[in-house]
Design an enzyme around this catalytic site. Structure first.
Site, mmCIF file in Angstrom:
data_model
loop_
_atom_site.group_PDB
_atom_site.id
_atom_site.type_symbol
_atom_site.label_atom_id
_atom_site.label_comp_id
_atom_site.label_asym_id
_atom_site.label_seq_id
_atom_site.Cartn_x
_atom_site.Cartn_y
_atom_site.Cartn_z
ATOM 1 N N ASP A 34 0.830 -1.206 0.000
ATOM 2 C CA ASP A 34 0.000 0.000 0.000
ATOM 3 C C ASP A 34 0.864 1.256 0.000
ATOM 4 O OD1 ASP A 34 -2.260 -1.557 0.015
ATOM 5 O OD2 ASP A 34 -2.643 -1.336 2.164
ATOM 6 N N GLU A 36 3.880 1.607 -1.292
ATOM 7 C CA GLU A 36 4.436 1.791 -2.630
ATOM 8 C C GLU A 36 3.390 2.376 -3.578
ATOM 9 O OE1 GLU A 36 7.750 -1.630 -3.382
ATOM 10 O OE2 GLU A 36 5.719 -2.342 -2.968
ATOM 11 N N ASP A 38 0.775 4.211 -2.743
ATOM 12 C CA ASP A 38 0.527 5.601 -2.348
ATOM 13 C C ASP A 38 1.648 6.514 -2.836
ATOM 14 O OD1 ASP A 38 -1.813 4.859 -1.114
ATOM 15 O OD2 ASP A 38 -0.931 4.759 0.901
ATOM 16 N N GLU A 117 -23.745 -19.539 -15.026
ATOM 17 C CA GLU A 117 -22.830 -18.667 -14.297
ATOM 18 C C GLU A 117 -23.502 -18.164 -13.032
ATOM 19 O OE1 GLU A 117 -22.558 -14.571 -16.240
ATOM 20 O OE2 GLU A 117 -23.366 -15.789 -17.874
ATOM 21 N N LYS A 119 -25.145 -15.540 -10.401
ATOM 22 C CA LYS A 119 -25.888 -14.283 -10.390
ATOM 23 C C LYS A 119 -25.348 -13.465 -9.227
ATOM 24 C CE LYS A 119 -29.126 -11.098 -10.713
ATOM 25 N NZ LYS A 119 -28.590 -10.199 -9.669
ATOM 26 N N ARG A 140 -29.869 0.626 -14.340
ATOM 27 C CA ARG A 140 -30.816 0.005 -15.255
ATOM 28 C C ARG A 140 -32.094 0.827 -15.382
ATOM 29 N NH1 ARG A 140 -35.361 -2.755 -14.984
ATOM 30 N NH2 ARG A 140 -35.850 -4.201 -16.661
ATOM 31 N N GLU A 174 -22.432 -5.854 -13.027
ATOM 32 C CA GLU A 174 -23.007 -5.718 -11.688
ATOM 33 C C GLU A 174 -21.979 -5.059 -10.781
ATOM 34 O OE1 GLU A 174 -26.585 -6.975 -9.349
ATOM 35 O OE2 GLU A 174 -26.072 -6.797 -11.473
#
Length: 266
Positions: A34, A36, A38, A117, A119, A140, A174
């Site tokens: 983190d 590196e 930043d 797949e 949902k 949507r 999604e």
């Protein structure tokens, strides 16, 4: 450092930061710390201030802007359809037979096969790209008109700001909040969130993009709803080709897609 060298350094930092974000949010792994990340981000900000340039896919564009007064309406290029629920094998078989009937009536098409797949439970996002750039994002809504949420969507690091494909298209996915991110958020929040689904939906429909950013959402994509091919020649003709097309353009897709040749296999 010359301006050319500054721009080259900016390009290198952007590529490293975007790849690190993709690996962290998409693959749940990271090859830099983190601190590196930043440090590189801070250097990029300074170079952008020095040169007055900010590239289209710079991660500094994801910080979120001022609080919005309200959402503008956005009309989708192509209608977004909702999914039916099925609670029994009989309902699935009825659906499959209806699909098979439509295929037969269309004539000359091979027998249907299926893709199974997950949902994901969050909020649908519909992204519009043109000329290789993300130009709009929307909920949507009623399927024809949704709410424009581009500032909120741009805070999600797995949504590409630029892509190799240069035609106009809409991509559906999604927006979700991982359970691990929900746990971390609730550990420090004065008002803990009840569940990940509501947390994601509330973040994307929050008038303050900074609040969206604070929830560290992810996004997974599963459909190209509309596309204009620059040369008129489609690159795919089935869902498997479409998923490869999405991956090639930097979109995160789910890690479970099972082929089923028959209704029984479904």
């Amino acid at each position: 450092m010359s301006e050319t060298n500054d721009l080259q350094r900016m390009r290198g930092l952007i590529d490293k930061l975007n790849e690190a974000s993709r690996r962290y949010y998409d693959q749940n792994e990271s090859d830099i710390s983190d601190d590196e990340w930043d440090a590189m981000y801070a250097e990029l900000r300074k170079l952008e201030e020095k040169t007055g340039e900010r590239m289209a896919d710079s991660p500094t564009r994801r910080v979120g802007g001022a609080v919005m007064e309200g959402f503008e309406q956005h009309r989708h290029i192509a209608r977004l359809w909702s999914m039916d629920k099925a609670q029994s094998e009989e309902e699935i078989l009825t659906w499959a037979q209806r699909c098979e009937k439509q295929t037969t009536e269309a004539g000359g098409l091979p027998k249907n096969s299926y893709c199974v797949e997950y949902k994901l439970d969050g909020l649908t996002v519909n992204l519009t790209y043109d000329g290789g750039r993300l130009i709009q994002a929307a909920t949507r809504g009623n399927g024809e008109v949704g709410e424009a949420i581009l500032p909120q969507a741009m805070t999600i690091r797995t949504i590409p700001l630029t892509i190799p494909f240069t035609g106009r298209m809409e991509v559906q996915g999604e927006g979700i909040m991982r359970l691990s991110e929900l746990k971390k958020y609730n550990e420090t929040s004065a008002e803990p969130l009840k569940n990940a689904r509501n947390a994601a939906a509330g973040a994307l429909r929050n008038l303050d993009p900074q609040e969206t950013r604070a929830r560290h959402l992810s996004a997974f994509f599963y459909n190209v709803g509309y596309i204009e091919w620059p040369d008129g020649k489609p690159e795919y003709d089935d869902i498997w080709g479409m998923l490869d097309f999405l991956r090639k353009n930097g979109f995160t897709v789910g890690d479970v897609h099972m082929r089923a040749r028959t209704e029984d296999e479904v």
